[in-house]
Design a protein around this motif. Structure first.
Motif, PDB file in Angstrom:
ATOM      1  N   UNK A  58       0.824  -1.212   0.000  1.00 19.78           N
ATOM      2  CA  UNK A  58       0.000   0.000   0.000  1.00 19.78           C
ATOM      3  C   UNK A  58       0.859   1.263   0.000  1.00 19.78           C
ATOM      4  N   UNK A  59       2.028   1.191   0.647  1.00 18.43           N
ATOM      5  CA  UNK A  59       2.938   2.346   0.636  1.00 18.43           C
ATOM      6  C   UNK A  59       3.361   2.686  -0.789  1.00 18.43           C
ATOM      7  N   UNK A  60       3.635   1.657  -1.572  1.00 15.86           N
ATOM      8  CA  UNK A  60       4.008   1.906  -2.969  1.00 15.86           C
ATOM      9  C   UNK A  60       2.826   2.449  -3.770  1.00 15.86           C
ATOM     10  N   UNK A  61       1.627   1.971  -3.465  1.00 12.78           N
ATOM     11  CA  UNK A  61       0.440   2.488  -4.155  1.00 12.78           C
ATOM     12  C   UNK A  61       0.232   3.964  -3.832  1.00 12.78           C
ATOM     13  N   UNK A  62       0.377   4.313  -2.553  1.00  8.76           N
ATOM     14  CA  UNK A  62       0.213   5.716  -2.148  1.00  8.76           C
ATOM     15  C   UNK A  62       1.275   6.590  -2.804  1.00  8.76           C
ATOM     16  N   UNK A  63       2.505   6.112  -2.783  1.00  6.33           N
ATOM     17  CA  UNK A  63       3.596   6.891  -3.393  1.00  6.33           C
ATOM     18  C   UNK A  63       3.347   7.096  -4.891  1.00  6.33           C
ATOM     19  N   UNK A  64       2.930   6.008  -5.568  1.00  4.16           N
ATOM     20  CA  UNK A  64       2.681   6.127  -7.005  1.00  4.16           C
ATOM     21  C   UNK A  64       1.496   7.053  -7.290  1.00  4.16           C
ATOM     22  N   UNK A  65       0.456   6.983  -6.435  1.00  4.70           N
ATOM     23  CA  UNK A  65      -0.702   7.835  -6.645  1.00  4.70           C
ATOM     24  C   UNK A  65      -0.365   9.307  -6.500  1.00  4.70           C
ATOM     25  N   UNK A  66       0.471   9.629  -5.530  1.00  5.32           N
ATOM     26  CA  UNK A  66       0.854  11.033  -5.326  1.00  5.32           C
ATOM     27  C   UNK A  66       1.771  11.514  -6.447  1.00  5.32           C
ATOM     28  N   UNK A  67       2.713  10.658  -6.852  1.00  7.40           N
ATOM     29  CA  UNK A  67       3.617  11.052  -7.927  1.00  7.40           C
ATOM     30  C   UNK A  67       2.905  11.182  -9.272  1.00  7.40           C
ATOM     31  N   UNK A  68       1.756  10.501  -9.408  1.00 10.15           N
ATOM     32  CA  UNK A  68       1.018  10.573 -10.673  1.00 10.15           C
ATOM     33  C   UNK A  68       0.298  11.902 -10.855  1.00 10.15           C
ATOM     34  N   UNK A  69       0.158  12.675  -9.785  1.00 12.51           N
ATOM     35  CA  UNK A  69      -0.513  13.969  -9.906  1.00 12.51           C
ATOM     36  C   UNK A  69       0.354  14.953 -10.672  1.00 12.51           C
ATOM     37  N   UNK A  70      -0.257  15.864 -11.382  1.00 16.12           N
ATOM     38  CA  UNK A  70       0.530  16.881 -12.102  1.00 16.12           C
ATOM     39  C   UNK A  70       1.384  17.703 -11.131  1.00 16.12           C
ATOM     40  N   UNK A  71       2.598  18.057 -11.565  1.00 10.86           N
ATOM     41  CA  UNK A  71       3.497  18.831 -10.709  1.00 10.86           C
ATOM     42  C   UNK A  71       2.915  20.184 -10.340  1.00 10.86           C
ATOM     43  N   UNK A  72       2.020  20.661 -11.192  1.00 13.40           N
ATOM     44  CA  UNK A  72       1.426  21.971 -10.933  1.00 13.40           C
ATOM     45  C   UNK A  72       0.640  22.022  -9.635  1.00 13.40           C
ATOM     46  N   UNK A  73       0.143  20.855  -9.170  1.00 17.20           N
ATOM     47  CA  UNK A  73      -0.606  20.844  -7.919  1.00 17.20           C
ATOM     48  C   UNK A  73       0.285  21.243  -6.744  1.00 17.20           C
ATOM     49  N   UNK A  74       1.453  20.605  -6.657  1.00 18.90           N
ATOM     50  CA  UNK A  74       2.391  20.950  -5.576  1.00 18.90           C
ATOM     51  C   UNK A  74       2.945  22.355  -5.759  1.00 18.90           C
ATOM     52  N   UNK A  75       3.201  22.739  -6.995  1.00 19.31           N
ATOM     53  CA  UNK A  75       3.736  24.081  -7.258  1.00 19.31           C
ATOM     54  C   UNK A  75       2.714  25.160  -6.906  1.00 19.31           C
ATOM     55  N   UNK A  76       1.427  24.857  -7.196  1.00 17.67           N
ATOM     56  CA  UNK A  76       0.378  25.815  -6.827  1.00 17.67           C
ATOM     57  C   UNK A  76       0.273  25.984  -5.321  1.00 17.67           C
ATOM     58  N   UNK A  77       0.375  24.853  -4.599  1.00 17.93           N
ATOM     59  CA  UNK A  77       0.348  24.937  -3.137  1.00 17.93           C
ATOM     60  C   UNK A  77       1.535  25.727  -2.619  1.00 17.93           C
ATOM     61  N   UNK A  78       2.696  25.526  -3.222  1.00 13.52           N
ATOM     62  CA  UNK A  78       3.879  26.267  -2.808  1.00 13.52           C
ATOM     63  C   UNK A  78       3.703  27.758  -3.078  1.00 13.52           C
ATOM     64  N   UNK A  79       3.057  28.079  -4.190  1.00 14.50           N
ATOM     65  CA  UNK A  79       2.889  29.487  -4.574  1.00 14.50           C
ATOM     66  C   UNK A  79       2.006  30.240  -3.594  1.00 14.50           C
ATOM     67  N   UNK A  80       1.030  29.553  -2.996  1.00 14.87           N
ATOM     68  CA  UNK A  80       0.155  30.252  -2.046  1.00 14.87           C
ATOM     69  C   UNK A  80       0.662  30.122  -0.615  1.00 14.87           C
ATOM     70  N   UNK A  81       1.845  29.555  -0.437  1.00 14.45           N
ATOM     71  CA  UNK A  81       2.486  29.575   0.863  1.00 14.45           C
ATOM     72  C   UNK A  81       2.182  28.420   1.777  1.00 14.45           C
ATOM     73  N   UNK A  82       1.659  27.317   1.246  1.00 15.31           N
ATOM     74  CA  UNK A  82       1.392  26.165   2.098  1.00 15.31           C
ATOM     75  C   UNK A  82       2.680  25.418   2.428  1.00 15.31           C
ATOM     76  N   UNK A  83       2.723  24.900   3.637  1.00 11.67           N
ATOM     77  CA  UNK A  83       3.829  24.024   3.990  1.00 11.67           C
ATOM     78  C   UNK A  83       3.649  22.697   3.262  1.00 11.67           C
ATOM     79  N   UNK A  84       4.723  21.898   3.299  1.00 14.63           N
ATOM     80  CA  UNK A  84       4.647  20.623   2.601  1.00 14.63           C
ATOM     81  C   UNK A  84       3.586  19.717   3.225  1.00 14.63           C
ATOM     82  N   UNK A  85       3.501  19.729   4.564  1.00 13.90           N
ATOM     83  CA  UNK A  85       2.478  18.909   5.215  1.00 13.90           C
ATOM     84  C   UNK A  85       1.084  19.350   4.851  1.00 13.90           C
ATOM     85  N   UNK A  86       0.853  20.662   4.792  1.00 14.97           N
ATOM     86  CA  UNK A  86      -0.456  21.171   4.398  1.00 14.97           C
ATOM     87  C   UNK A  86      -0.762  20.830   2.948  1.00 14.97           C
TER      88      UNK A  86
END
Length: 295
Positions: free
Chosen positions: A155-183
């Motif tokens: 399941x750890x590999x499934x979770x990791x693959x699911x998160x990595x499959x998301x577009x990079x823009x999702x994490x970049x957008x969160x970073x742009x509005x000032x969210x921490x990595x945990x948030x």
């Protein structure tokens, strides 16, 4: 009509496919007939072998229901523990810190590479040698331990693959509005990844349910499949009837689990469409602006 991926069949190909189909159907029919006549000759289709499941509650109350309870108990415990543990391990494998990422990767790869049956046997020996768990409870503990260690790694590999499959823009957008990595992980990435991961997660939950039978075969854990062995001996070697009933129960359980997952996936997709955004205004306002660029 031809396309890049598919060429229309010519007359010879059509005749060949018709011949292959006819041969396959005849072979399957012959196999089914051989199975039917063999079972009939052995007396496995006689009404006496099946009637106890329809005319008496004894096989259900004495063998099937207790076995089913143990199967569901072991599977439920393993699912409840393995799901959050797998999520934590999967997220930890994505950590920016090597002292977190590398040890977790070693643990995940280690337990993912060992057969679940071996983990159950080690678990049984561990509980017998170093704990005060009673001998009656050790098979259940060993089955749950083996299932948790193996399936949490998968399941750890499934979770990791699911998160990595998301577009990079999702994490970049969160970073742009000032969210921490945990948030970002909790509010943006995980909610979107859940619907992507759900079919694979459900498949693994079905595997957990079926793998409880390994405990009955090796560790004398009295689960559903093990009860079929005892039941067939008690009712005069009605092996086919007993295992057919148990197989139908397994199919019903797994079908119910898959159907629920499909309903949950559709509901999550509709919820995502209805909200249109994962973040709320309060989440953005409370974000730490000083963490921008550190996602």
């Amino acid at each position: 009509m031809s396309s890049v991926l598919y060429d229309a069949q010519g007359p010879r190909a059509k005749r060949r496919n018709v011949v292959f189909t006819a041969v396959f159907v005849v072979a399957i029919a012959a196999l089914l007939w051989w199975v039917f006549t063999t079972l009939d000759e052995k007396g496995q289709l006689d009404w006496d072998k099946w009637k106890m499941f329809f005319t008496s509650g004894e096989p259900w109350s004495t063998y099937i229901w207790p076995g089913l309870q143990n199967t569901l108990k072991a599977a439920a415990l393993a699912m409840v523990i393995a799901l959050p543990l797998g999520a934590v391990l999967g997220i930890a494998r994505l950590s920016d810190h090597a002292w977190v990422r590398i040890p977790v990767a070693i643990v995940v790869e280690f337990f993912r590479s060992i057969p679940v049956l071996v983990l159950m046997i080690f678990g049984l020996a561990l509980f017998a040698e170093y704990t005060n768990v009673s001998s009656d409870d050790r098979p259940l503990y060993a089955v749950v331990t083996g299932l948790v260690l193996y399936n949490a790694s998968v399941l750890a590999e499934i979770v990791r693959a699911g998160i990595l499959a998301l577009p990079k823009g999702q994490a970049e957008g969160a970073m742009a509005i000032g969210l921490r990595k945990g948030q970002s992980m909790r509010l943006i990435l995980l909610p979107q990844a859940v619907t992507t991961m759900l079919p694979a997660i459900v498949s693994q939950l079905v595997v957990i349910l079926k793998d409880t039978a390994l405990g009955g075969a090796v560790l004398t854990f009295p689960e559903l499949l093990a009860s079929a062995n005892t039941m067939s001996g008690y009712y005069g070697a009605n092996v086919i009837a007993s295992f057919t009933v148990v197989a139908v129960i397994y199919i019903a359980l797994n079908f119910s689990l898959t159907t629920f997952a499909g309903w949950l996936e559709r509901r999550l997709r509709r919820a995502k469409k209805s909200t249109g955004a994962v973040l709320s205004a309060d989440d953005v306002e409370t974000a730490d602006a000083g963490t921008v660029g550190k996602v």
